[in-house]
Design a protein around this motif. Structure first.
Motif, PDB file in Angstrom:
ATOM      1  N   SER A 101       0.746  -1.507   0.002  1.00 23.89           N
ATOM      2  CA  SER A 101      -0.011  -0.424   0.335  1.00 23.89           C
ATOM      3  C   SER A 101       1.537   1.515  -0.050  1.00 23.89           C
ATOM      4  O   SER A 101       0.544   2.214  -0.913  1.00 23.89           O
ATOM      5  CB  SER A 101      -1.038   0.021   0.997  1.00 23.89           C
ATOM      6  N   GLN A 133      -8.244  -0.129  -0.935  1.00 21.58           N
ATOM      7  CA  GLN A 133      -8.374  -1.428  -0.272  1.00 21.58           C
ATOM      8  C   GLN A 133     -10.028  -0.986   0.761  1.00 21.58           C
ATOM      9  O   GLN A 133     -10.986  -1.850   0.700  1.00 21.58           O
ATOM     10  CB  GLN A 133      -7.511  -1.543   1.088  1.00 21.58           C
ATOM     11  N   ASP A 172      -5.814  -1.441  -5.205  1.00 19.69           N
ATOM     12  CA  ASP A 172      -5.043  -2.147  -3.524  1.00 19.69           C
ATOM     13  C   ASP A 172      -6.063  -3.077  -2.741  1.00 19.69           C
ATOM     14  O   ASP A 172      -7.060  -2.908  -2.630  1.00 19.69           O
ATOM     15  CB  ASP A 172      -5.212  -1.117  -2.360  1.00 19.69           C
ATOM     16  N   GLU A 173      -5.638  -3.993  -2.686  1.00 21.58           N
ATOM     17  CA  GLU A 173      -6.446  -6.162  -2.705  1.00 21.58           C
ATOM     18  C   GLU A 173      -7.862  -5.544  -2.673  1.00 21.58           C
ATOM     19  O   GLU A 173      -8.650  -5.661  -2.058  1.00 21.58           O
ATOM     20  CB  GLU A 173      -6.042  -5.661  -0.883  1.00 21.58           C
TER      21      GLU A 173
HETATM   22 MG   LIG Z   1      -2.186  -3.080   2.084  1.00 19.61          MG
END
Ligand SMILES: [Mg+2]
Ligand SMILES: Nc1ncnc2c1ncn2[C@@H]1O[C@H](COP(=O)(O)OP(=O)(O)O)[C@@H](O)[C@H]1O
Lengths: 218, 266
Positions: free
Chosen positions: B41, B81, B158-159
């Motif tokens: 991240s 995320q 992100d994820e």
């Molecule tokens: Mg992360």
């Protein structure tokens, strides 16, 4: 550009000293409602706001003065009633104009307007986050209160309110932790970085501002 | 194209990124694989100048991300995320419109752009919904729309698959497949199985790039993945132990198994 109107309206409302003057602002608010034609749900919001603020100022009813009605918790006075409505009028009018405009225009537009008008960044952000907190607050508080209620049988009232207090603190802490990320998300999407072009000149807010100013001057 | 050169970054005393070097080509799907806390991240936040390197540079299409964050943020859209961090407006329309509004779009143009983005993720009917009433998976998809609405050439996720149920993961995967080829896509994940659709993968741990290569090259080293605390799905392990390539999706897996069986039965 509704922002200057909002500010001037709110500023003038909270500095009014008589109910008659407030009534004038009430009329302006009524006109605004007619012009913006907000969704029906907004009236529920406004009703909630009125009730909430009414509750907040209820103590003002018992201000010292000419007694009208004696209740078990104290004497309601003529002066008390007057200041109750004055306080309520100020609070309700200034908050409902903001609710009304931001709901019909969209809060992000108000934010963008603040940016265009070169408001201090910190002020814009504080407002944005406060707004966000309020929503989160209401939402999360409701959920956590449900969780509390579902397990809080058998504890005393005092204990219950203590827990509730702690819970509210927790909610604020959580909301606060989030603000950095929200700010990043705003930056990622051009907040305060890209040029702003105001394409449409909106006549309503300008006219309203003039009306309000004139009314107060006269 | 993105070029990351000797990127160092620290939060206070602790160094999080320790000299990252990466080149991400235009139009490719690039996976960033690493365990929790690896620095994925943190690295992604450098791609559009949200974080500034302590040392080193991030160059996006020839522009230094930390110096030209204004231009770079138009090129690089990041989907965070947690969609609750991304979505801060009361309604879907307002949040998706936030970016394009900042780009100067107004009125019908703005509305059109919002609808276009929502269509891409198949959620036009959500336009007037309140965000707080959406499920996590719905929020996640709306968060993608808020970024798509700005039409960036580079999309960063992100994820994207974290905390989603099967259907949710499938939907996000479909969206990514749909955007593939049109955009440069960067995916960060700690889940090996969701990076099989990438063209290339970089394995990152403790702020350093451990290995870069095709999914086959990176994912086939099960020992290496385990050493970096990554969970290797049994199916992938099975394919590798049979000497087969890591399949991109179920179709490819079926075909590959079919071929394998017919070859071995002869
Ligand atoms: Mg992360
Ligand atoms: N805002 C922050 N302040 C201090 N440390 C942080 C912050 N954000 C992340 N970290 C630390 O940086 C390291 C890398 O985090 P992160 O980039 O989020 O990893 P990943 O996304 O790969 O899980 C972690 O050890 C984490 O604790």
């Amino acid at each position: 550009m509704y922002l200057p109107f909002l500010l001037i309206y709110a500023l003038l409302v909270v500095t009014r000293k008589s109910l008659i003057e407030l009534a004038y602002f009430g009329v302006v608010l009524g006109c605004l409602i007619l012009m913006l034609k907000p969704k029906k749900s907004i009236f529920k919001h406004l009703g909630f706001l009125l009730g909430f603020e009414g509750f907040l100022f209820i103590l003002a009813l018992f201000n010292p003065g000419e007694v009208i009605l004696v209740t078990p918790i104290g004497a309601i006075t003529k002066e008390g009633i007057y200041s109750f409505f004055l306080l309520l009028g100020r609070a309700f009018l200034s908050s409902s104009v903001v609710v009304l405009v931001s709901n019909s225009l969209g809060f992000s537009k108000i934010l963008a307007e603040m940016e265009t008008l070169k408001f201090p960044r910190i002020l814009v952000l504080t407002l944005a986050f406060t707004y966000r907190y309020l929503d989160l607050f209401k939402d999360e508080a409701l959920r956590m209160k449900r969780a509390l209620d579902s397990r809080a049988f058998g504890i005393g009232k005092l204990e219950y309110y203590k827990k509730l207090g702690a819970l509210i603190g927790e909610i604020f802490a959580r909301a606060y932790l989030r603000n950095e990320k929200i700010y990043m998300s705003m930056l990622s999407r051009g907040f305060g970085e890209f040029p702003k072009f105001e394409t449409k000149k909106d006549i309503i807010p300008i006219a309203l501002t003039m009306i309000v100013l004139l009314g107060v001057l006269l | 194209m993105i070029e990351i050169k000797d990127l160092h970054f620290s939060y206070g005393e602790s160094e999080i990124l320790k000299g990252i070097n990466l080149k991400i080509r235009k139009g490719e799907v690039f996976g960033l694989l690493g365990p929790n806390g690896a620095g994925k991240s943190t690295l992604l936040l450098h791609l559009n100048g949200l974080l500034k390197p302590k040392r080193g540079t991030v160059i996006v299409d020839g522009l230094d991300a930390s110096k030209n964050s204004k231009e770079v943020r138009r090129k690089v859209g990041i989907v965070f995320q947690d969609p609750n961090d991304q979505l801060f407006s009361p309604t879907v329309f307002e949040d998706v419109a936030f970016g394009p509004y900042n780009l100067g779009l107004r009125g019908e143009d703005l509305k059109e752009r919002v609808l276009e983005a929502l269509k891409l993720i198949g959620m036009e009917s959500y336009i007037h919904r309140e965000i707080k009433h959406l499920s996590f998976g719905e929020k996640k998809r709306i968060a993608i729309a808020t970024v798509l609405a700005m039409k960036p050439g580079i999309l960063v996720f992100d994820e994207p698959f974290a905390n989603l149920d099967f259907k949710g993961k499938q939907m996000i995967r479909n969206i990514i497949e749909k955007l593939k080829g049109e955009k440069t896509i960067i995916l960060a994940s700690h889940e090996v199985e969701y990076l099989t659709l990438c063209d290339r993968i970089a394995l990152i741990d403790e702020g350093k790039i451990v290995k870069v290569g095709t999914p086959k090259q990176v994912l086939s080293d099960v020992k290496l993945l385990r050493k970096h605390n990554l969970d290797v799905p049994p199916l992938i392990e099975l394919f590798l132990s049979l000497g087969l390539e890591v399949p991109k999706d179920l179709e490819e897996a079926k075909k590959s198994i079919g071929n394998f069986l017919s070859q071995n039965s002869k």
